[in-house]
Scaffold this motif. Structure first.
Motif: not given
Length: 529
Positions: A1-3, A101-102, A132-133, A260-261
């Motif tokens: 989902m960060t996606k 996550m995170g 974030p990256c 990455l996220e």
């Protein structure tokens, strides 16, 4: 989902406002009173608790991150657009995706009235869900370079406002943009000539035509952001050439952000392979931008006139700002987010033109009327009068929004759809879905550019239902140049050539943008006026 978050918010940094605003249905939400700190304060105590917001349930430890993991997950990264639609169908107009996550929770809102409230109540420094990256790269890995000049991408609060203030006047002024009609037309004329040269025996474009579009986009952006022709359209460009390396670096930087996220963020704790390559690509951007901005500074020093009307965009920034890094960092941000986003937008627009011959003929007739002689150079008046062209692009983005959504990180507790949403939640506005909801758009299933040309209210569309480029203070700085580049390409190409597509229909997928996936083997034939 960060996606989801990554994919959704990337485009908000990029060129926004593709073409002038068209008249829309009038919103019934009153403008906010600047003195009202929070119009929802009176109802916060009566709102339903955040825990009751519907959405997919989290698993212990894994939360909801598992849903996009390999093997055990339910979805692929390219399914994010479909996922947004599934959430709406299953849960309704507000959906919570927690247990990431995170990452903070994501809150999907499918109600343009609520979207409008959030936008109108944001302060002078709105917070978009960040990458974030990129934040870590700018603020930690290369703090030595960025320092107190972080740019506009992946930056928030006062640092963002201060940098934007330094560069927004020259980049948004129409008089600056007008200077680039001729140079961008020159680039586009050469690109169209290259298209004719690369046709096969069936008059079709090569399998990797999308990469050729990326070359055109970089050549245009380089001309604006770096004051130079990079040579991207050279017929024998090698894989190790500077232009191709820039394109590859931009694609990698954007298309791996989601990985990455989305997955377990090990890169935050030790240098993973993907993170290391990401950093190397970003370092290459800094090297390239610094090189060309230094050259522009050298040219400016020997230039006789420093009158603003005689200076390019880059020269105006260099002449005004004492630190040349301002121009370098702006160029980096424009190139990073501009190459892939503009290219994918063009891929989508051309595919829709090629597969909608009747609409293409309407555009051709408009262009033929405005430009009887196709060799006549374009100017501001001609571009302004291309009404159907602009409407067609807006309709493509309503139905196939290159950016599948926008969003904000809430800076205060807020009531949305009757629920108390806490500060820090990342609110997602899925414009790909809201732009096709019958409740807010007349005949949403019908592809109809004319809806954007109506001035008598014949077609209903909520002003916040289709906002592929966002709204408010964080609309992309490069929007006017994106308008110009896309409009010039369509005008020059369709005025003289017919575009057709005779292969299997392409499915739209998400890489970082939402665009047709597959070979764009367009047939290009000369029109006989």
């Amino acid at each position: 989902m960060t996606k989801i978050q990554k994919i959704i918010f990337k485009y908000e940094n990029i060129p926004r406002i593709l073409f002038p605003q068209v008249q829309r249905q009038r919103s019934h939400i009153a403008a906010a009173n600047p003195e009202d700190v929070c119009p929802y304060e009176g109802s916060l105590q009566d709102a339903r608790p955040y825990s009751e917001v519907p959405g997919p349930k989290s698993l212990p430890i894994l939360g909801n991150t598992w849903r996009l993991l390999p093997i055990i997950g339910q979805y692929e990264i390219s399914d994010v657009a479909k996922l947004s639609g599934l959430f709406y169908k299953e849960y309704g107009k507000i959906v919570k995706l927690s247990g990431l996550m995170g990452r903070p929770d994501l809150l999907f809102v499918y109600d343009p009235d609520e979207i409008e409230k959030v936008y109108r109540e944001e302060g002078p420094t709105p917070y978009r869900p960040s990458m974030p990256c990129l934040v870590k790269y700018k603020s930690v890995v290369r703090k030595d370079f960025f320092g107190d000049l972080p740019g506009v991408v992946g930056v928030h609060g006062e640092p963002w406002r201060e940098f934007r203030t330094k560069v927004q006047k020259p980049i948004l002024q129409l008089q600056t943009v007008k200077k680039y009609i001729e140079p961008i037309e020159d680039v586009t004329n050469y690109f169209i000539q290259r298209m004719l040269e690369m046709k096969d025996k069936n008059n079709e474009m090569p399998d990797d035509f999308d990469n050729e579009i990326h070359k055109w986009a970089l050549e245009c952006i380089g001309r604006v952001a770096l004051d130079v022709r990079l040579g991207c359209l050279h017929p024998h460009l090698s894989p190790n050439s500077e232009p191709q390396k820039i394109i590859d670096a931009a694609k990698y930087a954007l298309r791996n952000v989601a990985i990455l996220e989305l997955k377990f963020p090990f890169w935050r704790y030790f240098p993973t392979t993907i993170w290391t390559k990401y950093v190397n690509n970003m370092n290459y951007f800094i090297e390239i931008c610094t090189k060309y901005i230094d050259e522009a500074m050298g040219r400016l020093k020997v230039k006789e006139s420093h009158n603003e009307k005689d200076l390019s965009l880059v020269e105006r920034i260099l002449a005004k700002e004492p630190n040349p890094k301002t121009a370098s960092i702006l160029a980096l941000d424009l190139i990073l987010v501009g190459i892939d986003t503009i290219s994918m937008a063009v891929c989508s627009i051309l595919y829709q033109l090629a597969t909608r011959p009747e609409q293409q003929e309407k555009l051709y007739e408009e262009l033929k009327r405005l430009i009887p002689d196709p060799n006549v150079p374009l100017n501001v008046r001609l571009l302004d009068e291309m009404v159907f062209l602009k409407a067609f692009v807006k309709e493509v983005f309503r139905v196939y929004s290159t950016v599948i959504g926008n969003g904000r990180t809430l800076q205060k507790d807020t009531v949305i759809k009757g629920y108390k949403i806490p500060k820090g939640v990342q609110v997602v506005f899925p414009t790909l879905i809201t732009g096709s909801m019958e409740e807010y758009v007349s005949n949403p299933k019908e592809f109809m550019p004319e809806r954007w040309m109506s001035k008598n209210g014949e077609y209903r569309i909520h002003p916040f239902a289709s906002l592929p480029y966002g709204y408010g203070a964080r609309m992309c700085l490069g929007r006017r140049f994106a308008d110009l580049e896309i409009q010039i390409l369509l005008a020059k190409l369709i005025r003289s050539y017919k575009l057709e597509y005779f292969h299997q229909p392409l499915e739209y997928k998400v890489t970082f943008m939402y665009a047709p996936e597959g070979e764009l083997k367009f047939r290009v034939t000369k029109r006989e006026d």
